[in-house]
Design a protein around this motif. Structure first.
Motif, mmCIF file in Angstrom:
data_model
loop_
_atom_site.group_PDB
_atom_site.id
_atom_site.type_symbol
_atom_site.label_atom_id
_atom_site.label_comp_id
_atom_site.label_asym_id
_atom_site.label_seq_id
_atom_site.Cartn_x
_atom_site.Cartn_y
_atom_site.Cartn_z
ATOM 1 N N SER A 177 0.834 -1.207 0.000
ATOM 2 C CA SER A 177 0.000 0.000 0.000
ATOM 3 C C SER A 177 0.862 1.248 0.000
ATOM 4 O O SER A 177 0.587 2.208 -0.727
ATOM 5 C CB SER A 177 -0.925 0.005 1.222
ATOM 6 N N HIS B 131 -6.746 3.673 4.101
ATOM 7 C CA HIS B 131 -7.821 3.133 3.253
ATOM 8 C C HIS B 131 -7.287 2.079 2.287
ATOM 9 O O HIS B 131 -7.896 1.029 2.095
ATOM 10 C CB HIS B 131 -8.488 4.263 2.468
ATOM 11 N N ARG B 132 -6.143 2.368 1.677
ATOM 12 C CA ARG B 132 -5.573 1.430 0.711
ATOM 13 C C ARG B 132 -5.224 0.110 1.387
ATOM 14 O O ARG B 132 -5.462 -0.963 0.848
ATOM 15 C CB ARG B 132 -4.329 2.041 0.061
ATOM 16 N N LEU C 24 -4.885 8.128 2.869
ATOM 17 C CA LEU C 24 -4.903 7.234 1.702
ATOM 18 C C LEU C 24 -4.324 5.871 2.055
ATOM 19 O O LEU C 24 -4.850 4.829 1.655
ATOM 20 C CB LEU C 24 -4.091 7.848 0.558
ATOM 21 N N GLU D 103 2.271 2.178 -3.378
ATOM 22 C CA GLU D 103 1.294 2.850 -4.255
ATOM 23 C C GLU D 103 1.184 4.329 -3.922
ATOM 24 O O GLU D 103 1.172 5.182 -4.805
ATOM 25 C CB GLU D 103 -0.084 2.190 -4.117
#
Lengths: 255, 229
Positions: free
Chosen positions: A84, A220-221, A217, A87
């Protein structure tokens, strides 16, 4: 039953906090911060550029930590953290490169300076982590992907180190480190913050804002990745159960 | 470990000697590339004459190493392909071979094949492009160090992508960023060897250190990389 979501009290609070900080950041970056005597208005791009590198560094470092801990403990948690974070890092690295190119066009008159080691090494770092993300989508078993990407995640930190020290190792036209800990410690605010501290304050604020966004982010990812992994396991279990029922029915019909 | 490496290297070289994939496909491709690059760079030869030839001379080291990189990617792909069928890599492990030895052997085989290829391609390129040669020793050292760096780092990343169906297209994506510093250093060192600019030995030494680093990384990680495939 509650609507399925990857939100929690923590992420909602963090998200609202980010929105509040973002509002403040817009005011600081567009109104409070004066134009720079040399860079003029393009200094405002720095309030996107510098926080992006902060988030990208942190994210790639997390990928490194996650990769090491995965190899050490074989923990799926850390493997997914690494995936994650990579990303998020690539996302902010994209912002970093584009804001830097626009800034370069305004300030140097060119989008891309082939003699700037920091720019070139950042581009390499970017491609290395894109490769990492590509590896995560290979058609291998989940364990093989985790193992191999952990190795790439650990080796990838080398490019981050090169990017960070590129300015020091190869003297170049790229801006000196904008926030130099040594300079801050000794109280000298040369370079970009020579005129007044408004640049510094805005930059620090922007970094906090972007960090909040990056963390939001990331959480959540990570939760999506965690659910994906569980779903894959459930699918396998269901398939096994289905085969069991089939064979049971077959044995039953024989009798 | 070294015995295992020797066996693996010998096996790969034997496969190449009988199949001649590198010799009959990659080598002609590389030579073709030498000619094509020369033509493309000198398209304005008629109008600009000697000036265009100077450009070709200047870019010769860069062009040569780009071609060598393409050849290396193909050689690495071939090196993985011979293991991918029928779970050959698992068979090697079950035969009790040391993973570090397998890495060394496969990297050594690629090293030898690339070196042979580069000798022919380099001779063709530098003759056709008409470049001077200031230092034979430096050129030899550069080619050796660069090939070792390419073979060792390339083998690590080729193993990372082993066993996937999109290997051929994915390996270059993984390898090229890693090879970039190698390409830069090799080009600078070769420029120095051809045109007599100073600083070539430093670049050569850097390449050698890089390859040692990746030989170490490969020996340490091949165990993990081969665990699941």
């Amino acid at each position: 039953m509650a609507k399925p979501s990857t939100s929690s009290k923590f992420t909602i609070t963090l998200g609202l906090l980010f929105l509040a900080w973002l509002t403040g950041m817009l005011f600081l970056a567009l109104i409070y911060s004066p134009a720079h005597p040399e860079q003029q208005e393009s200094v405002r791009l720095m309030y996107i550029h510098l926080p992006s590198i902060a988030v990208a560094y942190t994210a790639f470092f997390l990928t490194f930590i996650g990769s090491v801990l995965y190899l050490a403990k074989k923990s799926i948690f850390w493997d997914l953290v690494a995936a994650s974070a990579a990303e998020i890092g690539v996302l902010f690295c994209t912002v970093l490169l584009f804001s830097g190119m626009l800034w370069g066009k305004k300030t140097w008159g060119i989008y891309w300076d082939w003699e700037d080691p920091q720019l070139l090494s950042t581009a390499v770092m970017y491609v290395v982590y894109i490769g990492y993300l590509g590896l995560r989508r290979m058609d291998l078993t989940a364990e093989a992907i985790s193992l191999r990407s952990a190795i790439v995640g650990i080796l990838g930190i080398g490019t981050v180190i090169v990017v960070h020290y590129a300015v020091k190792w190869w003297r170049s036209g790229h801006q000196d480190r904008t926030i130099d800990p040594e300079k801050l410690a000794t109280g000298t605010t040369e370079g970009i913050f020579q005129i007044n501290d408004r640049y510094l304050f805005t930059t620090v604020w922007a970094i906090a804002t972007f960090m909040a966004l990056g963390l939001w982010l990331l959480v959540h990812r990570f939760r999506v990745a965690w659910l994906e992994r569980q779903l894959a396991e459930i699918d396998v279990e269901e398939a096994i159960e289905l085969r069991r029922q089939e064979s049971a029915a077959y044995i039953g019909s024989e009798r | 470990m070294f015995r295992d490496a020797w066996l693996i290297a010998k096996k790969d070289i034997r496969i190449e000697l009988s199949s001649k994939v590198i010799f009959a496909q990659v080598l002609p491709f590389s030579l073709l590339f030498v000619v094509l690059a020369g033509m493309v760079v000198t398209t304005d030869f008629v109008t600009k004459g000697a000036e265009s030839r100077n450009v070709l001379e200047q870019v010769a080291p860069a062009v040569f190493w780009i071609i060598a990189t393409f050849a290396a990617i193909m050689a690495l792909g071939r090196s993985q392909a011979v293991e991918s069928s029928n779970g050959n890599l698992d068979a090697l492990r079950m035969a009790g071979l040391d993973p570090a030895g397998i890495f060394l052997g496969k990297a050594a085989a690629v090293f030898i094949q690339l070196l042979a290829l580069e000798l022919i391609v380099g001779f063709a390129a530098f003759t056709l492009y008409g470049v001077p040669l200031a230092s034979v020793g430096l050129l030899a050292a550069t080619v050796l160090a660069t090939t070792l760096a390419v073979a060792s780092s390339g083998m690590v990343y080729a193993a990372v992508a082993a066993g996937t169906t999109t290997r051929e297209t994915f390996v270059p994506l993984l390898i090229l960023p890693v090879l970039l510093p190698v390409l830069l250093a090799a080009t600078r060192a070769t420029e120095s060897a051809l045109f007599g600019v100073s600083g070539g030995w430093n670049w050569s030494a850097a390449l050698f250190l890089f390859s040692l680093l990746y030989v170490g990384i490969g020996m340490l990680t091949f165990d993990v990389l081969m665990e699941e495939s």
